[in-house]
Design a protein around this motif. Structure first.
Motif: not given
Lengths: 358, 419
Positions: A74-78, A99-100, A120, A125, A128, B197, B199, B202-203
């Motif tokens: 779940g700790k994912l940013v795209a 997701i972010a 990060y 972090r 992430i 950003l 997680p 989420a935005a």
């Protein structure tokens, strides 16, 4: 490159449904079922987006992002390049992304992803994970410098290219990933050599391998279980990783929207699109062709190749395209040890020639 | 701490004192010494919690800064000239996304013909990019402006360009009181992004906006720069109270009002040339001439009111600017004209110092001697004979060759002229 690669990680799973290779999740033990089969999946790209009917990119991205999301716990940013995926998913104030998600420009998604990863890292972090994604235009052409830079620095980013072999968002123009002979609006089916010229274009998975990054793989939407497995595998590594996914585009390819999977499968089973994995520059596994088909089986499904068949068959070009497929088959050892596959293709070829005669 | 230090190193140390978390760098003269120093400082562990990234282009540098800033990190990069132009698409994107990135522009000319020396063509080309643009007059101010820039950027959620003259400032060694980390820590709060950003929250950032709201989004960009007009003096006052020295601000008048009288002539300029101009003005004041100087510290936002009130009542304004808009003339002058709307002021534009040509006290004196007969647009120390020869060649038609090469051939070997 040798022809004796191991089979891909989950190649031992063989599904034989009538008329398809579809993955029958219900037959599998829970732990190897697809992420999409899990009712608890993230649905990173949720319904209501504006992709065309039969869009391969929407399908591929949905599987890839959810698999990455699960692998990242779940700790994912795209980070998304400009293109179809960006446009169909986010006309403000609506968004399909759960997701972010960050979109900056067309040609900089790998660099923006590198920046996110650096942030990060600086902030400690390391839980992430960063996913970069774009189409072939944003990856192979305009974003290529940024992609190569991200690779050579071994930045901690998984980048997924959804390759529909052209600039589809702007109305189907040629990209560096457009195959020879294909008709696009900037390589039209006119003149002495209709369609995209031979001898151009670039093979970015192989270029990615030349950077000796931890992991490179190709996949298609014909085998979504394989795509998920590769994303999951990629997420086991740190550093730069690249997955190149072939995603048919009904609009741009002139294929039926219900044939997206079939077209992608014909791409793999003809050898035109080799499916493999590589680590640190060496191929480690290939998905063997299970039922080889001539390239015609792939081409005939798409109007972008219609000029190869009407008003008459262009034998020379068909032979050159078949030679490309044959070269891939030899280069990656896509046929494996089974001799009987050759018989199958010979029979199918006879069948096609029979059809052509009618 | 006060020390004899190169401008670039002073800036690097000031940036390091701001605790940047991601620094991305691509080398271009005359910016190189800044990023070299930051590279050394970060590698030596003197910038805790900072990632230094060598990227493959300026476009990547700004893109990495965008990603880092969007993820909640304080981001920094530096560039100049061609490098700034190479990253332009991302420069606009950073301001559109409201990311408080700070970037040094070591001002340099733009080719062709290629030229590594100082003028303001690079930064001026980005005056409409949505970034704040602050111009440094001295190396002390260049160093201080970076600390101020982070405070402004993060309060406004807008990126800030600190412009310092390439070589003239970047490579000059002089005494600078370099802001130290303890001082900066006590004045510059940690970066608290408006949007990040995350997680866990989420935005979608950077989504498409159509005609229904685009005008309003762009208007807000303008409105925030107008807010900056209020904020810049406050922040700079606060800086002065904390650090004990003046830096930045909107405009800086010099000897405009003396003996209760407003000067007859005011010279307007940006950047390091203000020092030379002030020397010339001092000398001319000694001779009884009624002349002053207005330095513009903030070019974006453009301080219309401050400029107007500083110049209201003067007879003549001479703008000395290191860039121009080909096909019309002065850029600073055009902006100034808007600020001086309906005031009866004679405005003259003098384009000077292009591609590193020295702006000498002798040339400035000669220029101001002609103050009553200046053309609306002049080029300081233009070699008219050289230009006319090329114009004649061109008029003759045919394959006359490249203008730059022809001029150099006419000039013979490059020589330095005594100032």
């Amino acid at each position: 490159m040798t022809q004796t690669h191991e089979s891909a990680a989950h190649d031992h799973l063989k599904f034989y449904q009538v008329g398809s290779f579809a993955i029958g999740n219900r037959l599998l033990p829970l732990e190897v079922r697809s992420v999409q089969a899990d009712p608890e999946r993230n649905n990173a790209i949720t319904s209501g987006h504006r992709a065309c009917q039969g869009c391969g990119e929407a399908l591929g991205a949905r599987y890839a992002v959810d698999a990455a999301f699960r692998a990242a716990q779940g700790k994912l940013v795209a980070v998304n390049a400009t293109g179809c995926l960006e446009v169909f998913s986010t006309p403000y104030p609506e968004t399909s992304w759960r997701i972010a998600w960050l979109h900056s420009l067309f040609g900089n998604a790998p660099a923006v992803a590198s920046g996110v990863a650096a942030a990060y890292k600086a902030m400690g972090r390391d839980d992430i994970r960063v996913l970069g994604q774009g189409g072939d235009g944003g990856t192979v052409d305009i974003g290529f410098g940024a992609l190569s830079g991200m690779f050579e620095r071994n930045d901690d980013v998984l980048y997924v290219c959804y390759d529909n072999e052209g600039y589809m968002n702007t109305g189907v123009q040629r990209s560096g990933a457009t195959p020879p002979a294909a008709r696009t609006m900037t390589t039209q089916a006119v003149g002495e050599a209709p369609g995209n010229p031979f001898g151009m274009g670039k093979d970015v998975p192989r270029i990615a391998m030349a950077h000796e990054i931890p992991y490179v793989a190709t996949a298609t939407v014909a085998d979504l279980h394989d795509l998920e497995a590769k994303v999951t595998r990629a997420m086991e590594f740190r550093g730069a990783r690249y997955i190149h996914v072939l995603v048919p585009c009904p609009l741009g390819w002139g294929s039926s929207s219900h044939d997206t999977i079939k077209v992608a499968r014909a791409a793999t089973q003809s050898g035109l699109f080799p499916v493999f994995e590589a680590e640190r520059g060496d191929v480690t596994a290939v998905s063997r062709i299970r039922k080889r088909v001539p390239v015609e089986d792939y081409l005939r499904l798409q109007k972008r190749f219609a000029h190869l068949f009407t008003p008459e068959r262009d034998e020379e070009v068909l032979a050159k395209l078949q030679a490309r497929a044959d070269r891939n088959i030899a280069r990656y050892g896509l046929l494996g040890p089974d001799g009987d596959i050759e018989e199958g293709i010979a029979a199918r070829r006879d069948e096609l020639e029979g059809e052509g005669a009618q | 701490m006060r020390q004899q230090i190169e401008g670039s190193q002073a800036v690097a140390q000031a940036v390091a004192a701001c605790r940047p978390q991601v620094i991305c760098a691509y080398p271009i003269s005359p910016q190189t010494h800044i990023v070299e120093t930051l590279s050394r400082l970060t590698k030596a562990g003197e910038v805790p919690g900072c990632e230094f990234m060598n990227v493959e282009s300026e476009f990547a540098a700004m893109s990495v800064a965008i990603g880092a800033s969007a993820a909640g990190a304080r981001a920094y990069t530096a560039t100049a000239s061609q490098g700034l132009l190479f990253m332009v698409e991302a420069v606009y994107n950073a301001s559109g996304l409201g990311l408080p990135i700070v970037m040094t522009v070591a001002n340099r000319a733009i080719g062709a013909p290629i030229n590594i020396w100082n003028d303001h063509s690079d930064a001026m080309s980005q005056r409409d990019s949505g970034w704040l643009q602050l111009y440094a007059e001295t190396n002390q101010e260049a160093a201080d402006l970076h600390v101020i820039a982070y405070r402004l950027a993060e309060e406004l959620s807008l990126p800030v360009m600190v412009c310092m003259d390439g070589f003239i400032l970047t490579h000059a060694v002089e005494e600078v009181d370099v802001p130290e980390r303890d001082q900066v820590d006590a004045w510059l709060p940690p970066y608290a992004p408006r949007q990040v950003l995350d997680p866990d929250d989420a935005a979608s950032i950077g989504a498409m906006v159509g005609p229904e709201a685009f005008t309003e989004v762009r208007y807000l960009a303008h409105a925030r720069q107008m807010q900056a007009l209020e904020l810049i003096p406050q922040v700079c006052d606060s800086f002065q109270q904390h650090f004990g020295r003046e830096a930045g601000g909107l405009v800086r008048p010099y000897r405009i009002d003396e003996d209760g009288q407003r000067a007859e002539t005011v010279v307007v300029a940006l950047g390091s040339v203000l020092g030379t101009i002030k020397d010339v003005v001092d000398a001319r004041r000694e001779q009884g001439e009624s002349i002053g100087v207005l330095g513009i510290q903030s070019f974006r936002p453009f301080p219309m009111e401050a400029v107007r009130s500083a110049l209201d009542g003067v007879r003549r304004v001479i703008v000395v600017e290191k860039a121009f808009s080909v096909g019309i003339g002065g850029i600073v002058a055009s902006n100034l004209r808007m600020a001086l709307d309906h005031l009866d002021i004679e405005l003259r534009t003098v384009v000077a110092g292009l591609g590193g040509r020295p702006i000498t006290t002798r040339s400035l004196h000669a220029l101001f001697d002609r103050r009553d007969s200046l053309e609306p647009l002049e080029f300081l120390d233009l070699d008219r004979e050289l230009v006319d020869r090329e114009l004649e060649r061109h008029a003759a038609g045919g394959r006359t060759g490249g203008a730059a090469e022809n001029l150099l051939k006419d000039l013979g070997s490059v020589r330095s002229t005594p100032h």
